[in-house]
Design a protein around this motif. Structure first.
Motif, PDB file in Angstrom:
ATOM      1  N   ASP A 193       0.851  -1.192   0.000  1.00 56.75           N
ATOM      2  CA  ASP A 193       0.000   0.000   0.000  1.00 56.75           C
ATOM      3  C   ASP A 193       0.890   1.245   0.000  1.00 56.75           C
ATOM      4  O   ASP A 193       1.424   1.640   1.034  1.00 56.75           O
ATOM      5  CB  ASP A 193      -0.912  -0.027   1.228  1.00 56.75           C
ATOM      6  CG  ASP A 193      -1.889   1.132   1.252  1.00 56.75           C
ATOM      7  OD1 ASP A 193      -1.976   1.862   0.251  1.00 56.75           O
ATOM      8  OD2 ASP A 193      -2.565   1.301   2.283  1.00 56.75           O
ATOM      9  N   PHE A 194       1.052   1.873  -1.176  1.00 57.58           N
ATOM     10  CA  PHE A 194       1.926   3.034  -1.330  1.00 57.58           C
ATOM     11  C   PHE A 194       1.163   4.335  -1.095  1.00 57.58           C
ATOM     12  O   PHE A 194      -0.057   4.409  -1.290  1.00 57.58           O
ATOM     13  CB  PHE A 194       2.525   3.065  -2.741  1.00 57.58           C
ATOM     14  CG  PHE A 194       3.564   2.014  -2.988  1.00 57.58           C
ATOM     15  CD1 PHE A 194       4.920   2.323  -2.928  1.00 57.58           C
ATOM     16  CD2 PHE A 194       3.200   0.710  -3.282  1.00 57.58           C
ATOM     17  CE1 PHE A 194       5.878   1.360  -3.159  1.00 57.58           C
ATOM     18  CE2 PHE A 194       4.155  -0.265  -3.521  1.00 57.58           C
ATOM     19  CZ  PHE A 194       5.496   0.066  -3.450  1.00 57.58           C
ATOM     20  N   ASP A 195       1.909   5.389  -0.707  1.00 62.94           N
ATOM     21  CA  ASP A 195       1.318   6.717  -0.628  1.00 62.94           C
ATOM     22  C   ASP A 195       0.938   7.212  -2.023  1.00 62.94           C
ATOM     23  O   ASP A 195      -0.051   7.908  -2.203  1.00 62.94           O
ATOM     24  CB  ASP A 195       2.293   7.710   0.013  1.00 62.94           C
ATOM     25  CG  ASP A 195       2.433   7.489   1.510  1.00 62.94           C
ATOM     26  OD1 ASP A 195       1.717   6.623   2.050  1.00 62.94           O
ATOM     27  OD2 ASP A 195       3.263   8.172   2.142  1.00 62.94           O
ATOM     28  N   SER A 196       1.754   6.838  -3.019  1.00 65.76           N
ATOM     29  CA  SER A 196       1.449   7.176  -4.409  1.00 65.76           C
ATOM     30  C   SER A 196       0.531   6.096  -4.995  1.00 65.76           C
ATOM     31  O   SER A 196       0.350   5.027  -4.415  1.00 65.76           O
ATOM     32  CB  SER A 196       2.738   7.261  -5.226  1.00 65.76           C
ATOM     33  OG  SER A 196       3.474   6.053  -5.119  1.00 65.76           O
ATOM     34  N   ALA A 197      -0.019   6.376  -6.163  1.00 65.28           N
ATOM     35  CA  ALA A 197      -1.000   5.452  -6.767  1.00 65.28           C
ATOM     36  C   ALA A 197      -0.295   4.347  -7.522  1.00 65.28           C
ATOM     37  O   ALA A 197      -0.318   4.273  -8.750  1.00 65.28           O
ATOM     38  CB  ALA A 197      -1.918   6.234  -7.697  1.00 65.28           C
ATOM     39  N   ARG A 198       0.353   3.448  -6.790  1.00 60.20           N
ATOM     40  CA  ARG A 198       1.068   2.350  -7.444  1.00 60.20           C
ATOM     41  C   ARG A 198       0.920   1.046  -6.670  1.00 60.20           C
ATOM     42  O   ARG A 198       1.806   0.205  -6.666  1.00 60.20           O
ATOM     43  CB  ARG A 198       2.548   2.706  -7.601  1.00 60.20           C
ATOM     44  CG  ARG A 198       3.219   2.980  -6.267  1.00 60.20           C
ATOM     45  CD  ARG A 198       4.650   3.402  -6.403  1.00 60.20           C
ATOM     46  NE  ARG A 198       5.440   2.464  -7.143  1.00 60.20           N
ATOM     47  CZ  ARG A 198       6.768   2.339  -6.988  1.00 60.20           C
ATOM     48  NH1 ARG A 198       7.400   3.059  -6.096  1.00 60.20           N
ATOM     49  NH2 ARG A 198       7.452   1.478  -7.698  1.00 60.20           N
ATOM     50  N   ASP A 199      -0.184   0.866  -5.973  1.00 57.62           N
ATOM     51  CA  ASP A 199      -0.381  -0.317  -5.129  1.00 57.62           C
ATOM     52  C   ASP A 199      -0.357  -1.598  -5.958  1.00 57.62           C
ATOM     53  O   ASP A 199      -0.779  -1.621  -7.122  1.00 57.62           O
ATOM     54  CB  ASP A 199      -1.714  -0.233  -4.392  1.00 57.62           C
ATOM     55  CG  ASP A 199      -1.788   0.969  -3.465  1.00 57.62           C
ATOM     56  OD1 ASP A 199      -0.745   1.603  -3.235  1.00 57.62           O
ATOM     57  OD2 ASP A 199      -2.890   1.263  -2.979  1.00 57.62           O
ATOM     58  N   PHE A 200       0.138  -2.664  -5.339  1.00 54.42           N
ATOM     59  CA  PHE A 200       0.051  -3.985  -5.957  1.00 54.42           C
ATOM     60  C   PHE A 200      -0.028  -5.044  -4.864  1.00 54.42           C
ATOM     61  O   PHE A 200       0.372  -4.822  -3.725  1.00 54.42           O
ATOM     62  CB  PHE A 200       1.213  -4.257  -6.920  1.00 54.42           C
ATOM     63  CG  PHE A 200       2.596  -4.152  -6.303  1.00 54.42           C
ATOM     64  CD1 PHE A 200       3.181  -5.236  -5.660  1.00 54.42           C
ATOM     65  CD2 PHE A 200       3.315  -2.970  -6.392  1.00 54.42           C
ATOM     66  CE1 PHE A 200       4.445  -5.143  -5.119  1.00 54.42           C
ATOM     67  CE2 PHE A 200       4.589  -2.866  -5.844  1.00 54.42           C
ATOM     68  CZ  PHE A 200       5.162  -3.951  -5.205  1.00 54.42           C
ATOM     69  N   ASN A 201      -0.570  -6.217  -5.233  1.00 58.13           N
ATOM     70  CA  ASN A 201      -0.678  -7.363  -4.331  1.00 58.13           C
ATOM     71  C   ASN A 201       0.090  -8.535  -4.917  1.00 58.13           C
ATOM     72  O   ASN A 201       0.127  -8.712  -6.139  1.00 58.13           O
ATOM     73  CB  ASN A 201      -2.138  -7.768  -4.128  1.00 58.13           C
ATOM     74  CG  ASN A 201      -2.969  -6.656  -3.512  1.00 58.13           C
ATOM     75  OD1 ASN A 201      -2.470  -5.861  -2.721  1.00 58.13           O
ATOM     76  ND2 ASN A 201      -4.243  -6.591  -3.889  1.00 58.13           N
ATOM     77  N   ILE A 202       0.689  -9.336  -4.047  1.00 59.84           N
ATOM     78  CA  ILE A 202       1.479 -10.484  -4.498  1.00 59.84           C
ATOM     79  C   ILE A 202       0.995 -11.753  -3.795  1.00 59.84           C
ATOM     80  O   ILE A 202       0.902 -11.798  -2.567  1.00 59.84           O
ATOM     81  CB  ILE A 202       2.979 -10.286  -4.222  1.00 59.84           C
ATOM     82  CG1 ILE A 202       3.519  -9.074  -4.977  1.00 59.84           C
ATOM     83  CG2 ILE A 202       3.759 -11.535  -4.623  1.00 59.84           C
ATOM     84  CD1 ILE A 202       4.997  -8.817  -4.732  1.00 59.84           C
ATOM     85  N   HIS A 203       0.703 -12.773  -4.568  1.00 55.10           N
ATOM     86  CA  HIS A 203       0.390 -14.106  -4.052  1.00 55.10           C
ATOM     87  C   HIS A 203       1.629 -14.983  -4.266  1.00 55.10           C
ATOM     88  O   HIS A 203       2.030 -15.216  -5.412  1.00 55.10           O
ATOM     89  CB  HIS A 203      -0.805 -14.714  -4.782  1.00 55.10           C
ATOM     90  CG  HIS A 203      -2.041 -13.863  -4.752  1.00 55.10           C
ATOM     91  ND1 HIS A 203      -3.014 -14.017  -3.790  1.00 55.10           N
ATOM     92  CD2 HIS A 203      -2.447 -12.849  -5.565  1.00 55.10           C
ATOM     93  CE1 HIS A 203      -3.979 -13.143  -4.010  1.00 55.10           C
ATOM     94  NE2 HIS A 203      -3.667 -12.415  -5.075  1.00 55.10           N
ATOM     95  N   SER A 204       2.236 -15.448  -3.175  1.00 59.42           N
ATOM     96  CA  SER A 204       3.420 -16.303  -3.261  1.00 59.42           C
ATOM     97  C   SER A 204       3.063 -17.717  -2.815  1.00 59.42           C
ATOM     98  O   SER A 204       2.589 -17.915  -1.688  1.00 59.42           O
ATOM     99  CB  SER A 204       4.552 -15.752  -2.381  1.00 59.42           C
ATOM    100  OG  SER A 204       4.913 -14.442  -2.770  1.00 59.42           O
ATOM    101  N   ILE A 205       3.282 -18.681  -3.700  1.00 61.04           N
ATOM    102  CA  ILE A 205       3.004 -20.091  -3.414  1.00 61.04           C
ATOM    103  C   ILE A 205       4.295 -20.865  -3.628  1.00 61.04           C
ATOM    104  O   ILE A 205       4.931 -20.743  -4.682  1.00 61.04           O
ATOM    105  CB  ILE A 205       1.894 -20.630  -4.331  1.00 61.04           C
ATOM    106  CG1 ILE A 205       0.631 -19.767  -4.209  1.00 61.04           C
ATOM    107  CG2 ILE A 205       1.576 -22.080  -3.993  1.00 61.04           C
ATOM    108  CD1 ILE A 205      -0.415 -20.076  -5.256  1.00 61.04           C
ATOM    109  N   TYR A 206       4.696 -21.669  -2.632  1.00 58.51           N
ATOM    110  CA  TYR A 206       5.992 -22.328  -2.738  1.00 58.51           C
ATOM    111  C   TYR A 206       6.006 -23.658  -2.000  1.00 58.51           C
ATOM    112  O   TYR A 206       5.150 -23.946  -1.160  1.00 58.51           O
ATOM    113  CB  TYR A 206       7.093 -21.424  -2.178  1.00 58.51           C
ATOM    114  CG  TYR A 206       6.906 -21.068  -0.723  1.00 58.51           C
ATOM    115  CD1 TYR A 206       7.442 -21.866   0.291  1.00 58.51           C
ATOM    116  CD2 TYR A 206       6.184 -19.933  -0.351  1.00 58.51           C
ATOM    117  CE1 TYR A 206       7.261 -21.561   1.625  1.00 58.51           C
ATOM    118  CE2 TYR A 206       6.000 -19.613   0.986  1.00 58.51           C
ATOM    119  CZ  TYR A 206       6.544 -20.421   1.970  1.00 58.51           C
ATOM    120  OH  TYR A 206       6.350 -20.117   3.286  1.00 58.51           O
ATOM    121  N   GLY A 207       7.004 -24.441  -2.314  1.00 59.12           N
ATOM    122  CA  GLY A 207       7.290 -25.681  -1.607  1.00 59.12           C
ATOM    123  C   GLY A 207       8.792 -25.787  -1.430  1.00 59.12           C
ATOM    124  O   GLY A 207       9.559 -25.148  -2.169  1.00 59.12           O
TER     125      GLY A 207
END
Length: 406
Positions: A222-236
């Motif tokens: 969640d950035f102060d500027s308009a550049r938000d992104f979400n990351i889903h990390s799946i691993y083994g």
């Protein structure tokens, strides 16, 4: 590549190499719950603003002599099933040749608490607060080495709960919150943010030496500027103790990144996190790290206000070596290489590489006093055509100091 990989946990400077020597260090400290130290170092820095060979952002390449002083104190106790420790380090650094303020002042405070409720249940919480003019203090070894005026703040808080469902299955639920707040307008626009990182991991004990792991982490940036992104990390992954002095782990998977920015599509990229740590003699060890992930970058807007990059994908290789040449002489060396590719915007696909090399030799004058000599080299190479400017630089630093511990 000013904010390449937040080398958290095991990728922080020296963390993994300390894992095998923690018992020896604890034994050396005996039952004393607190330790205090103070260091005084003189230094020479041939590029204090990490400027390009000619100029960068109107700032010319400047060298300077100087000195720094750094007192620190730690306190830790273990009581039955509960353990905790507190730590605080202050660093004041003076430059004899620098426009503007000649002083940098950095504060680093940490707290860790863990409690074992039963042989099958454990809870841990921790927090690390940093206030610094040098953003590199936020993530040692990350490549973030530009100085930024003001009281720049980072805070990393985490909590985890481990539950052994059976003798062979362990579930871990965790949450980490990272806060970055810069006074400097350029850094604030690109990097001010809050990160929320909840995760769930299941481990299956295959044998006394080996365990297998599957995990999922959801990252909200969640950035102060308009550049938000979400990351889903799946691993083994797998963890294996080759012997009492040699262990390794490797986690591999994918990261799916969703962007709020218009015109930047969802991306799927590899995820990798691995290390090998070998203690080959008392007081001597070597550790290897590799990591590949998506991370934030300060390369955000073009001069015209358009999108230059949403984030970047970075691969990191690191080796850390410590060796006790004699009972009084010890040396450490680090080498790190990072290659980053920008995602989204005008610089999409452009690459940067960052090298850092360092070595320290310390001589114990007595049980409480030691002198040390250190050298560090940093080098950043970027794509000036894709970025619209060349921000590559080279930097060399030499330190000579004395440390007293009590």
């Amino acid at each position: 590549m000013k904010n390449l990989i937040r080398a958290a946990g095991a990728l922080s400077l020296g963390a993994a190499s300390m894992a095998l020597t923690h018992t020896a260090v604890a034994a050396e400290g005996g039952d004393k719950p607190w330790t205090a130290s103070a260091s005084l170092r003189g230094f020479y820095d041939d590029n204090i603003f990490t400027a390009n060979s000619a100029a960068a952002g109107g700032v010319a390449k400047i060298d300077s002599f100087g000195f720094d002083i750094s007192p620190s104190v730690t306190y830790g106790r273990t009581m039955d099933n509960t353990s905790f420790d507190l730590g605080y380090t202050y660093l004041a650094r003076w430059f004899e040749n620098r426009p503007g303020s000649s002083w940098d002042q950095n504060h680093n405070a940490s707290v860790n608490l863990s409690h074992i409720f039963s042989p099958r249940a454990k809870v841990s919480v921790s927090d690390v607060f940093v206030s610094a003019q040098d953003p590199g203090q936020f993530a040692p070894g990350s490549g973030l080495v530009l100085r930024a005026e003001g009281d720049n703040i980072s805070n990393s808080a985490s909590a985890s709960a481990e539950l052994a469902a059976t003798d062979t299955i362990v579930a871990t639920a965790s949450y980490r919150n990272n806060l970055f707040d810069y006074d400097d307008a350029a850094f604030a626009t690109s990097l001010n943010r809050v990160e929320h990182l909840p995760a769930l991991e299941l481990s299956y004990i295959l044998s006394e030496a080996t365990s297998a792991t599957v995990g999922y982490q959801f990252g909200i940036f969640d950035f102060d500027s308009a550049r938000d992104f979400n990351i889903h990390s799946i691993y083994g992954g797998l963890k294996h103790n080759f012997s009492q002095s040699f262990y390794g782990l490797l986690n591999a998977g994918v990261q799916v990144t969703d962007y709020d920015l218009a015109g930047v599509e969802t991306s799927t990229t590899p995820y990798l996190d691995g290390k090998l740590v070998y203690q080959y003699a008392a007081g001597s060890d070597i550790a290897f790290y590799v990591r590949h992930q998506v991370n934030a970058t300060d390369v955000f807007l073009t001069g015209a206000g358009g999108l230059l990059a949403a984030n970047q994908q970075t691969t990191l290789f690191r080796v850390a070596w410590g060796h006790a040449f004699t009972a009084r002489i010890k040396g450490t060396a680090i080498g790190q290489f990072q290659n980053s590719t920008f995602n989204g915007g005008a610089a999409d696909g452009a690459a940067e590489t960052f090298w850092t090399l360092g070595a320290t030799v310390a001589y114990a004058v007595s049980h409480n006093v030691s002198v040390d000599l250190s050298y560090f080299h940093d080098s950043l190479n970027s794509d000036p055509v894709a970025l619209g400017f060349d921000r590559g630089y080279g930097r060399n630093r030499l330190f000579l100091g004395v440390t007293a511990k009590f």
